[in-house]
Design a protein around this motif. Structure first.
Motif, short mmCIF file in Angstrom:
data_model
loop_
_atom_site.label_atom_id
_atom_site.label_comp_id
_atom_site.label_asym_id
_atom_site.label_seq_id
_atom_site.Cartn_x
_atom_site.Cartn_y
_atom_site.Cartn_z
N GLU A 78 -19.69 14.65 -13.96
CA GLU A 78 -20.86 15.37 -14.46
C GLU A 78 -20.55 15.97 -15.83
OE1 GLU A 78 -21.95 18.92 -12.30
OE2 GLU A 78 -24.04 18.73 -12.94
N PHE A 79 -19.34 16.51 -15.96
CA PHE A 79 -18.94 17.13 -17.22
C PHE A 79 -18.78 16.10 -18.33
CE2 PHE A 79 -15.75 19.03 -20.09
CZ PHE A 79 -16.41 20.20 -20.41
N GLU A 80 -18.26 14.93 -18.00
CA GLU A 80 -17.93 13.93 -19.01
C GLU A 80 -19.09 13.04 -19.44
OE1 GLU A 80 -15.20 13.41 -20.78
OE2 GLU A 80 -14.20 15.12 -19.85
N CYS A 81 -20.07 12.89 -18.61
CA CYS A 81 -21.15 11.94 -18.94
C CYS A 81 -21.86 12.35 -20.23
CB CYS A 81 -22.16 11.87 -17.80
SG CYS A 81 -23.54 10.77 -18.20
N PRO A 82 -21.86 11.46 -21.23
CA PRO A 82 -22.48 11.80 -22.51
C PRO A 82 -24.00 11.85 -22.46
CG PRO A 82 -21.77 9.52 -22.53
CD PRO A 82 -21.28 10.11 -21.24
N ARG A 83 -24.58 11.36 -21.39
CA ARG A 83 -26.03 11.32 -21.29
C ARG A 83 -26.60 12.26 -20.24
NH1 ARG A 83 -28.66 7.22 -23.86
NH2 ARG A 83 -30.21 7.09 -22.23
N GLY A 84 -25.75 13.08 -19.67
CA GLY A 84 -26.23 14.01 -18.66
C GLY A 84 -26.87 13.32 -17.47
N ALA A 85 -26.33 12.16 -17.14
CA ALA A 85 -26.95 11.36 -16.08
C ALA A 85 -26.46 11.73 -14.69
CB ALA A 85 -26.69 9.87 -16.34
N VAL A 86 -25.35 12.49 -14.63
CA VAL A 86 -24.79 12.84 -13.33
C VAL A 86 -25.28 14.23 -12.92
CG1 VAL A 86 -22.69 13.14 -11.97
CG2 VAL A 86 -22.71 11.51 -13.87
N ASN A 87 -25.82 14.32 -11.74
CA ASN A 87 -26.32 15.59 -11.24
C ASN A 87 -25.93 15.77 -9.78
OD1 ASN A 87 -28.10 16.59 -13.52
ND2 ASN A 87 -28.92 14.55 -13.21
N PHE A 88 -25.78 17.05 -9.39
CA PHE A 88 -25.52 17.36 -7.99
C PHE A 88 -26.86 17.56 -7.32
CE2 PHE A 88 -24.04 20.01 -4.41
CZ PHE A 88 -23.04 19.17 -3.94
N LYS A 89 -27.18 16.64 -6.43
CA LYS A 89 -28.50 16.69 -5.78
C LYS A 89 -28.33 16.66 -4.29
CE LYS A 89 -31.97 14.92 -8.93
NZ LYS A 89 -32.61 13.71 -9.43
N GLY A 90 -29.02 17.55 -3.63
CA GLY A 90 -28.86 17.60 -2.18
C GLY A 90 -27.43 18.04 -1.90
N GLU A 91 -26.66 17.14 -1.34
CA GLU A 91 -25.27 17.47 -1.00
C GLU A 91 -24.29 16.57 -1.70
OE1 GLU A 91 -24.39 19.34 2.54
OE2 GLU A 91 -25.88 20.55 1.48
N LYS A 92 -24.72 15.87 -2.75
CA LYS A 92 -23.80 14.91 -3.37
C LYS A 92 -24.10 14.70 -4.85
CE LYS A 92 -26.79 11.20 -1.79
NZ LYS A 92 -26.94 9.99 -0.97
N TYR A 93 -23.11 14.14 -5.53
CA TYR A 93 -23.31 13.78 -6.93
C TYR A 93 -23.99 12.43 -7.01
CZ TYR A 93 -20.54 17.63 -8.73
OH TYR A 93 -20.11 18.88 -9.06
N VAL A 94 -25.00 12.36 -7.87
CA VAL A 94 -25.71 11.10 -8.04
C VAL A 94 -25.90 10.83 -9.53
CG1 VAL A 94 -26.95 11.21 -5.84
CG2 VAL A 94 -27.95 12.27 -7.89
N ILE A 95 -26.03 9.55 -9.87
CA ILE A 95 -26.28 9.13 -11.24
C ILE A 95 -27.74 8.72 -11.37
CG2 ILE A 95 -25.78 7.37 -12.99
CD1 ILE A 95 -22.88 7.34 -11.90
N ASP A 96 -28.42 9.31 -12.33
CA ASP A 96 -29.82 8.97 -12.59
C ASP A 96 -29.86 7.66 -13.36
OD1 ASP A 96 -32.40 8.70 -13.52
OD2 ASP A 96 -32.63 10.82 -14.05
N PRO A 97 -30.36 6.59 -12.73
CA PRO A 97 -30.36 5.29 -13.39
C PRO A 97 -31.27 5.22 -14.61
CG PRO A 97 -31.59 5.18 -11.34
CD PRO A 97 -30.95 6.54 -11.39
N THR A 98 -32.18 6.19 -14.72
CA THR A 98 -33.04 6.18 -15.90
C THR A 98 -32.35 6.80 -17.11
OG1 THR A 98 -34.09 8.34 -15.49
CG2 THR A 98 -35.06 6.40 -14.40
N LYS A 99 -31.24 7.52 -16.87
CA LYS A 99 -30.49 8.13 -17.97
C LYS A 99 -29.20 7.36 -18.29
CE LYS A 99 -32.02 12.92 -17.32
NZ LYS A 99 -31.57 14.26 -16.90
N CYS A 100 -28.55 6.82 -17.28
CA CYS A 100 -27.28 6.11 -17.48
C CYS A 100 -27.50 4.81 -18.26
CB CYS A 100 -26.65 5.79 -16.13
SG CYS A 100 -25.17 4.77 -16.27
N ASN A 101 -26.73 4.65 -19.32
CA ASN A 101 -26.78 3.39 -20.07
C ASN A 101 -25.41 2.71 -20.05
OD1 ASN A 101 -25.25 4.87 -21.82
ND2 ASN A 101 -26.43 4.33 -23.66
#
Ligand code: SF4
Ligand code: SF4
Length: 64
Positions: free
Chosen positions: A17-40
């Motif tokens: 989450e800290f390293e992602c340059p696009r802020g695509a990683v978020n803690f949602k619910g009970e887990k870390y997930v990558i937003d496919p609309t942000k990740c390139n």
């Protein structure tokens, strides 16, 4: 294309989450997930995917 996190292997260290340059990683619910609309897949900025590079668990940040 985007990367995804294998939740069953993730230790929830938060490094990706800290390293992602696009802020695509978020803690949602009970887990870390990558937003496919942000990740390139870090194209254009880095030679390797930053989430996969910093993740302490191999094959946990992988192509979706
Ligand atoms: S591949 Fe890059 S842009 Fe996509 S989630 Fe990982 S660090 Fe973020
Ligand atoms: S760096 Fe790896 S272990 Fe840490 S939160 Fe991200 S996916 Fe989970």
């Amino acid at each position: 294309m985007a990367f995804k996190i294998i939740a069953s292997q993730c230790t929830q260290c938060g490094a990706c989450e800290f390293e992602c340059p696009r802020g695509a990683v978020n803690f949602k619910g009970e887990k870390y997930v990558i937003d496919p609309t942000k990740c390139n897949e870090c194209k254009g900025g880095f030679d390797t995917q930053q989430c996969a590079s910093v993740c302490p668990v191999s094959k946990t940040c992988v192509p979706a």
